[in-house]
Structure formats: C-alpha cells, structure tokens
Design a protein around this motif. Structure first.
Motif, short mmCIF file in Angstrom:
data_model
loop_
_atom_site.label_atom_id
_atom_site.label_comp_id
_atom_site.label_asym_id
_atom_site.label_seq_id
_atom_site.Cartn_x
_atom_site.Cartn_y
_atom_site.Cartn_z
N TRP A 304 0.89 -1.17 0.00
CA TRP A 304 0.00 0.00 0.00
C TRP A 304 0.92 1.21 0.00
O TRP A 304 1.51 1.56 1.02
CB TRP A 304 -0.92 -0.02 1.22
CG TRP A 304 -1.94 1.07 1.19
CD1 TRP A 304 -1.83 2.32 1.73
CD2 TRP A 304 -3.24 1.01 0.59
NE1 TRP A 304 -2.98 3.05 1.49
CE2 TRP A 304 -3.86 2.28 0.81
CE3 TRP A 304 -3.95 0.03 -0.10
CZ2 TRP A 304 -5.15 2.57 0.35
CZ3 TRP A 304 -5.22 0.32 -0.56
CH2 TRP A 304 -5.81 1.57 -0.33
N LEU A 305 1.07 1.83 -1.16
CA LEU A 305 2.15 2.79 -1.39
C LEU A 305 1.63 4.21 -1.42
O LEU A 305 0.77 4.56 -2.24
CB LEU A 305 2.87 2.45 -2.69
CG LEU A 305 3.55 1.06 -2.68
CD1 LEU A 305 4.03 0.69 -4.06
CD2 LEU A 305 4.70 1.04 -1.68
N LEU A 327 -1.53 -4.90 -4.57
CA LEU A 327 -0.71 -3.69 -4.59
C LEU A 327 -1.61 -2.52 -4.95
O LEU A 327 -2.44 -2.62 -5.86
CB LEU A 327 0.44 -3.83 -5.59
CG LEU A 327 1.33 -2.60 -5.83
CD1 LEU A 327 2.78 -3.04 -6.12
CD2 LEU A 327 0.83 -1.74 -6.98
N ASN A 328 -1.44 -1.39 -4.25
CA ASN A 328 -2.20 -0.18 -4.55
C ASN A 328 -1.26 1.01 -4.53
O ASN A 328 -0.65 1.32 -3.50
CB ASN A 328 -3.32 0.00 -3.51
CG ASN A 328 -4.33 1.06 -3.92
OD1 ASN A 328 -3.96 2.20 -4.23
ND2 ASN A 328 -5.61 0.71 -3.90
N ALA A 352 -3.91 -2.06 -8.30
CA ALA A 352 -4.70 -0.83 -8.42
C ALA A 352 -3.79 0.39 -8.40
O ALA A 352 -2.77 0.42 -7.71
CB ALA A 352 -5.73 -0.73 -7.31
N MET A 353 -4.20 1.40 -9.18
CA MET A 353 -3.67 2.75 -9.04
C MET A 353 -4.85 3.64 -8.67
O MET A 353 -5.87 3.64 -9.35
CB MET A 353 -3.05 3.24 -10.35
CG MET A 353 -1.87 2.45 -10.85
SD MET A 353 -1.07 3.28 -12.25
CE MET A 353 -0.23 1.89 -13.01
N TRP A 354 -4.69 4.38 -7.59
CA TRP A 354 -5.75 5.25 -7.09
C TRP A 354 -5.16 6.65 -6.91
O TRP A 354 -4.30 6.85 -6.04
CB TRP A 354 -6.29 4.69 -5.78
CG TRP A 354 -7.37 5.51 -5.12
CD1 TRP A 354 -8.20 6.42 -5.70
CD2 TRP A 354 -7.73 5.45 -3.74
NE1 TRP A 354 -9.06 6.94 -4.77
CE2 TRP A 354 -8.79 6.37 -3.56
CE3 TRP A 354 -7.27 4.73 -2.64
CZ2 TRP A 354 -9.39 6.58 -2.30
CZ3 TRP A 354 -7.87 4.94 -1.40
CH2 TRP A 354 -8.92 5.85 -1.24
N SER A 355 -5.60 7.58 -7.73
CA SER A 355 -5.00 8.92 -7.73
C SER A 355 -5.67 9.82 -6.70
O SER A 355 -6.38 10.78 -7.02
CB SER A 355 -5.09 9.53 -9.13
OG SER A 355 -4.20 8.86 -10.00
N LEU A 356 -5.43 9.50 -5.45
CA LEU A 356 -5.91 10.30 -4.33
C LEU A 356 -4.81 11.26 -3.90
O LEU A 356 -3.64 10.87 -3.79
CB LEU A 356 -6.29 9.37 -3.17
CG LEU A 356 -6.88 10.03 -1.92
CD1 LEU A 356 -8.22 10.66 -2.22
CD2 LEU A 356 -7.00 9.01 -0.79
N TYR A 357 -5.17 12.51 -3.67
CA TYR A 357 -4.27 13.59 -3.25
C TYR A 357 -3.37 14.09 -4.38
O TYR A 357 -3.14 15.28 -4.51
CB TYR A 357 -3.42 13.20 -2.03
CG TYR A 357 -4.25 12.79 -0.85
CD1 TYR A 357 -5.09 13.69 -0.21
CD2 TYR A 357 -4.21 11.48 -0.37
CE1 TYR A 357 -5.88 13.30 0.87
CE2 TYR A 357 -4.98 11.09 0.71
CZ TYR A 357 -5.82 12.00 1.33
OH TYR A 357 -6.58 11.62 2.38
N ALA A 358 -2.86 13.19 -5.19
CA ALA A 358 -2.04 13.57 -6.33
C ALA A 358 -2.19 12.49 -7.40
O ALA A 358 -2.47 11.34 -7.08
CB ALA A 358 -0.57 13.73 -5.93
N PRO A 359 -2.03 12.85 -8.67
CA PRO A 359 -2.23 11.84 -9.72
C PRO A 359 -1.08 10.85 -9.79
O PRO A 359 0.09 11.22 -9.64
CB PRO A 359 -2.32 12.67 -11.00
CG PRO A 359 -1.55 13.92 -10.70
CD PRO A 359 -1.77 14.20 -9.24
N ALA A 380 -7.27 -2.35 -11.66
CA ALA A 380 -8.13 -1.17 -11.61
C ALA A 380 -7.28 0.08 -11.67
O ALA A 380 -6.31 0.22 -10.91
CB ALA A 380 -8.97 -1.17 -10.34
N ILE A 381 -7.65 0.98 -12.57
CA ILE A 381 -7.01 2.29 -12.67
C ILE A 381 -8.06 3.33 -12.29
O ILE A 381 -9.00 3.57 -13.05
CB ILE A 381 -6.48 2.56 -14.09
CG1 ILE A 381 -5.57 1.40 -14.55
CG2 ILE A 381 -5.75 3.90 -14.14
CD1 ILE A 381 -4.35 1.18 -13.71
#
Length: 713
Positions: A304-305, A327-328, A352-359, A380-381
């Motif tokens: 969880w990065l 992995l996220n 997953a890539m989750w663009s929270l706070y910054a892309p 999931a993107i």
C-alpha cells in the motif's frame, strides 16, 4: 527454470497467447500450474459456476475437486519439480492435513490445510458476501520428480476442495553476499522462537549503503520496521528465508534506494480491518527502490504505497491470499513499473492505481498474471495521467469486478480523474466480468467507467483477447448512476470468444471507435446500447472497419440479455428466477425483494406488516413456459411451521396480470425443509411472475427466502 503459467479453460490446459504478432500476455513464472479438475480423482468435481458466494465461482477455471476421508486427487507432473504449492479450501472452522504420495508411495511429509485465513466478511462493502474461500499451502517434496510422474494428495479426514497445484523446481538456498550484514549476527533467531525485530533493526542500521542478509530460516517479527532507506534486504530465496510478520515496513517517507528481494514475508491476517496497516509495505520506500523475488502471503495488502515512490520497480514476486489489494499505488506514483508478478486469491483489486491527493503519473502494470480476485477487479485504474496496462493475463474475477477497470470512481477527495493517454494493450482476459449485486446487472470483462465524472482522457484499448466472459466483453458505464459521458475511446484489434451476453455493453452517453474486433459464439447479441439514465444522451459506436461477428443489437432496453439467451439454453433445468430483478408492494427493513432471488435460502423478503394482501414480482427477462414453482423459507428450525395463502399471477408485459393458480394455502414446515411446490397449468406462458399473499399463520406479512421457477414440472 522459468515456465509459462498455464491457465485452464473448461477442461485440460491452455497456454495464454495474445493476438498474432504481439507479445504473449502474463508473467514468466518459475512454476507450472495444473488444475484439479483435469487430474485423476476419486472425489467429486464441482462447478462450473459463476454465482457469487459459491466455492466453484471462486475457483480457478470455476471448477475444483472435493475430496473426503480416503479420497485423493492425483496430478501428472508437467515438468521437473521438487516442490508444490496447492490452492485449496476446507469448511469454515476446520483444519487438517493431506497425505502426499509420489508415484504411489506416501512420503513422510504432510501438507497442513486450514480455514484460518479464509471466509472473510466485509459487511461495510455494499454487495459483498462471505468470500475468500481458498488458501495456498506449499511443500518441499524432499525429492525430485520428473515430467509424467504422479503426485497425489489424499484427505486424512477433513473435507478438502482442491483447486490447482503449482509444481516448481526450487533452487538451492543462495549464499551470503560478501560484505553483507547478517541478521543472525545481530541476534536474530532463525528457529522462529525468539523475537528478531531488534536484530533486523540493528542490521539495517549497520548496513547503510550495503546489504542486510537474511539467511535460511524462520524469523519472527513482532512490530514493523521504519526508517528503512539506502539499504538492500536480501534473502536466500522465497522458499528458504521466511519472515513471519503481518507488518513488515511501515513508514510515511524515505530517502529511497531501498531494495528488497528474495525472501518470504508470511503474515497472520485472518480478517480485513482497513484501519490496520497489516501490509508488507505500508507507505513509502522512497525514490529509485525495488521489490523483487518476494513471496508475500496472508497479509491485508502486499504493498500500500503512499508518498514518494518515484521510479519504483516491483517485479518477479508472488502475492497470495491477501484479504484486500495485492498492490495499490495510492496517489503520487511517478514512473512506477509493476511487472512480471503472480497474484492469486486477492480480496480486493489485485493491482490498483488510485489517484488520491495527487495523480499517479507515467506508471504501468505490465506482464502480470492475476488469478481469482474474489471481491473486485483484476486491475483497476482509478484516475491518473498517462497510465499503461500492458500484456497482463487475468482470469476468474468474481463479485463486483471486471478483468480490467479504467475508472473515474474517486472514493474520496481530492481525486485526480483520468487524463492524458491511458494505454490498455495486449491483455488477455479469461472468464472475467461478474454480476454486480448492487446494480443487479453484470460488469464486463473490460470496463470503462465514468463513475464520478466524465472521462475525457484518450483511452486506447488495443490487441485484446477476451475468452469465456460470463457476460459482456467491453462495458462503458457511468457506475454512479449520474450519466457522466465516456469519450475518446478507441478499441483496435480484439478477439472475443464465447462471450455470455454481448460484445459491447454501452450504458453511458459518449462515443467509441471500434476497429478489427472479431467475435465468435456471442451469447445474445453484438451490442447492448442503453445509456442510463435514459435521458442522459446516446452512446455512438463508430465502425472503423475490420469488425465481424457482432453486428446485431439487443432491441429491448427494458430487459437484460441473459447468458446464452440468443442460443439454445445451455441448462434447460435452471432456476429462471435466480438473480432476476424483483419488486414488491412493500418490504420490511433490510428484507428487500431481491433477497428472494439471490440464491441464498437464509436471506429473505418480508412484506410490510399487517397490510395484506401483499405482492412480490420477478421479471424473468423473457416469456417462459413455466411449469413449476418452489417457494422457500429459511431452513432453520427457528422458523416455526406456518401456512401462507398465495395466489399465482402472470403477465407478458408487466402491466396486465391474470391468475395462473387461484388462492390456496401452502404449508411451510422446517421439518420438511420449509419449502412448498406449486405446479402450474401446462399452458402457462409468462415473463412476469407475481405472488400475492393474503394470509400467513406464522407472521403478519408475506415471506419468501427463495422463489424458484422452472420449465420442468
């Protein structure tokens, strides 16, 4: 020696390939997998099934083999090996062992099996049911076996459902690198009895700029590591150096240069608690770091990065049995490469890539093999800029998920929607897509979703293979129900085989261009084009040439195409009502109409109290020659016997109903299963089935836990 992962289809084995002149999809792996249903067994096969909450639906290939005491599954070894990893399930609350036989001779080692890490409940996630039924257990055989040899697993008393076996030639333990600092030299206990946490910390402090060596053995850590930077953590191999902890690294920042490789981290996470950092890595490794050759198992999340992980490389790892994501990339990932990993049995999005706070920017998931994510998507993107998803092999998604989702679902703010160019290239999707119980309709194998905002990025989907999707191949939807548009999509070069319903499921306004998309054995029609809400606009499909096999359009936007509806019904004895849209004149609290068609006899619909008559209606999707109904109440003895007075009505258009079977009392008694059967006249033909309840001797309301409708009498 590396071997390409083999993925089972209906029976036997299939090596996944991409379209002509394109790189093969998936990871190059050090093992070869063999499905239990293609092995020899004295047990019984289960599946195939795509129903949420069943053992078969979560299995690789949607099939497995169940064995009880004395029964066995015997695999033919596909290539030289000295070790095996077995994916299996045992009933909740049980544990046991499997005896292991090589060429008919029982070896001294047994394989422990347990439900400890299975049967996860996430009631806060809408649409979730108990899931995560399977687990993985590994064993060094103590001898070499060759291609054609036989390895069998036999139950010693516990019922075991065997899914798939991974055969591997494990290399000998690696030697300590010169100049490295061994954790044992700092007091670590390789027997696993003592607490080695401080020894690991001391070794990391001593080895700044160098290598911390983790020799063969088992090491127990009781708290997480932090302040990890400018160091390599290296083991003798994932089968030899094993760290037992549910929290390995937990830190919000690092100057980077962290390299973690070639050992196992195996946790003790048995439930998913999202507020707990029960992860292999939680937070940041810092720029220019890497994770490779790791065996990660029984954690909440692998990585969880957050924070600065610029140019991170995650490659050649195994992620098994996480209760959430594998992995996220949780925002601000720049230049991250996640490639050549194997992920099985993740409890949420596998990658997953989750663009929270910054892309997340200029990052990619490439050549990964993903099997059986059981509560979300394979990949999931969620937002991000200039993202690539390339050459991945994804199979057997379950509830609430597609093989690949490209989405503007934000979950939280501040969120950064998709922008720039999103490249989805060379992916192979096998049996992906699932019924979404929240929408009461299916999700496609590859989904583009304007969930919380319009999609304006350029979405390029190229060189895709979609095989045996239970529902649709490509879905375009605004999953939040607001009708945001999906724009700028190009699908170029796709092979679609045996899709259950349609090739294109368009439920949002917008546009896409299709070129060189060929389809065979389409279940219902080529295109479902019914944007929601109906007034939101249209979805325009542009034929760019080279398309074939999917030109027809589903004509009735008031109904959902059912798998195989355009072809002869593959199962004429199936329950026609299961999973179909249901309504009622009223319901009580959480006991909603859909509970009577969800396939679970323990959940139920209950009407408003003291307000007879009450009615319950199900739309079968098309006019059917229904001959028999089976009405159920929960089988528990806590439900006392009762009689309900019921009238059966039918309609072909949903507005004009006529009586099929007049008012009569039907007895429900837990001593006989709490079921009642209603035989319908031989000329019955209806699409909408309605049950009107005018009395109930056990409760002042209408009640059904399941309503089943069959063509057979």
């Amino acid at each position: 020696m590396p071997a390409v992962m083999v993925v089972a289809l209906s029976a036997g084995l299939l090596t996944a390939t991409a379209p002509t002149a394109h790189a093969a999809a998936g990871a190059t792996l050090p093992f070869t997998s063999v499905e239990a249903e293609s092995a020899t067994t004295t047990g019984s096969k289960i599946g195939p099934d795509h129903t949420q909450g069943t053992l078969a639906s979560e299995a690789s290939g949607r099939q497995a083999v169940r064995i009880t005491s004395g029964q066995r599954v015997e695999f033919t070894v596909p290539s030289a090996a000295n070790a095996v990893n077995l994916a299996y399930s045992v009933p909740d609350g049980q544990s046991g062992t499997l005896d292991v036989y090589v060429n008919g001779t029982r070896i001294s080692r047994t394989l422990p099996v347990t439900s400890k890490y299975s049967y996860v409940d996430t009631g806060w996630i809408p649409g979730a049911k108990t899931h995560h039924f399977y687990d993985n257990a590994r064993l060094l055989l103590g001898q070499n076996v060759q291609a054609g040899d036989k390895v069998a697993f036999q139950s010693t008393g516990t019922q075991v459902t065997v899914d798939v076996a991974d055969f591997e030639q494990v290399a000998a333990a690696a030697a300590q690198p010169a100049g490295s600092v061994s954790v044992v030299s700092k007091g670590a206990d390789p027997s696993g009895s003592g607490d080695s946490t401080q020894a690991f910390r001391d070794a990391i402090a001593s080895a700044q700029g160098g290598v911390v060596w983790i020799p063969p053995g088992d090491y127990r850590l009781t708290s997480s590591l932090s302040g990890v930077q400018n160091v390599t953590l290296q083991g003798a191999g994932g089968w030899h150096s094993v760290v037992h902890t549910s929290r390995f690294i937990d830190q919000s920042s690092s100057s980077g240069g962290v390299h973690i490789k070639n050992f196992a981290v195996i946790g003790e996470v048995t439930e998913r608690v999202d507020s707990n950092p029960d992860n292999f890595v939680n937070g940041s490794l810092g720029p220019n770091s890497s994770v490779s050759g790791m065996w990660l198992q029984h954690l909440k999340v692998g990585l969880w990065l957050m924070g600065n992980n610029d140019n991170l490389v995650v490659e050649n790892n195994r992620f098994l049995d996480m209760t959430a994501d594998g992995l996220n990339l949780n925002g601000n990932a720049r230049g991250v490469r996640v490639r050549n990993n194997f992920l099985r049995n993740q409890g949420d999005d596998a990658l997953a890539m989750w663009s929270l706070y910054a892309p997340d920017t200029n990052s990619s998931f490439e050549n990964n093999t993903i099997s059986q994510p059981n509560l979300a998507n394979g990949i999931a993107i969620y937002g991000g800029t200039d993202i690539a998803v390339k050459n991945n092999l994804i199979s057997d998604t379950n509830a609430l998920g597609s093989g690949i989702a490209i989405s503007n679902q934000k979950f939280l703010d501040p969120f950064h929607p998709l922008s720039g160019t999103i490249t989805v290239d060379g992916n192979t999707l096998v049996r992906t897509g699932a019924m979404n119980p929240n929408w009461n309709h299916p999700m496609g194998a590859l989904r583009v979703d304007s969930y919380d905002s319009a999609i304006n990025a350029q979405i390029n989907i190229t060189n895709t293979t979609i095989t045996d999707s239970p529902y649709s191949a490509f879905e375009f939807v605004s999953g939040g129900g607001q009708g945001y548009p999906v724009r700028n999509v190009t699908v170029d070069g796709a092979t679609v085989r045996n899709t259950g319903t349609v090739v294109v499921q368009a439920e949002a306004q917008g546009a896409a261009t299709f070129r060189n998309v060929t389809a065979t054995n389409v279940g219902a029609a080529g295109i479902y084009n019914c944007p929601y809400p109906a007034s939101s606009g249209t979805f325009t499909l542009t034929d760019g040439g080279g398309n074939s096999g999917w030109s027809s359009t589903w004509s009735d936007c008031s109904t959902w195409p059912q798998p195989g509806q355009g072809n002869p019904d593959p199962d004429p004895t199936r329950n026609l009502a299961k999973g179909r849209p249901a309504t009622a004149s009223g319901s009580q609290d959480v006991y909603t109409p859909g509970k009577a068609v969800d396939g679970d006899a323990n959940t139920y619909w209950e009407s408003a109290n003291n307000a007879f008559p009450q009615s319950w209606t199900v739309d079968l999707g098309s006019t059917e020659a229904v001959r028999r109904l089976v009405l159920k109440l929960p089988p528990s003895s806590a439900w006392g016997a009762r009689t309900q007075t019921i009238t059966v009505l039918g309609s072909t258009n949903g507005s004009a109903f006529s009586t099929v079977v007049g008012s009569a009392g039907y007895r429900f008694d837990p001593a006989t299963g709490n079921t009642a059967t209603v035989t319908l006249p031989a000329d019955t033909s209806l699409r909408y089935l309605r049950l009107s309840v005018s009395a109930n001797t056990g409760w002042p309301a209408g009640q059904f836990s399941e309503v089943e409708a069959y063509r057979t009498s």
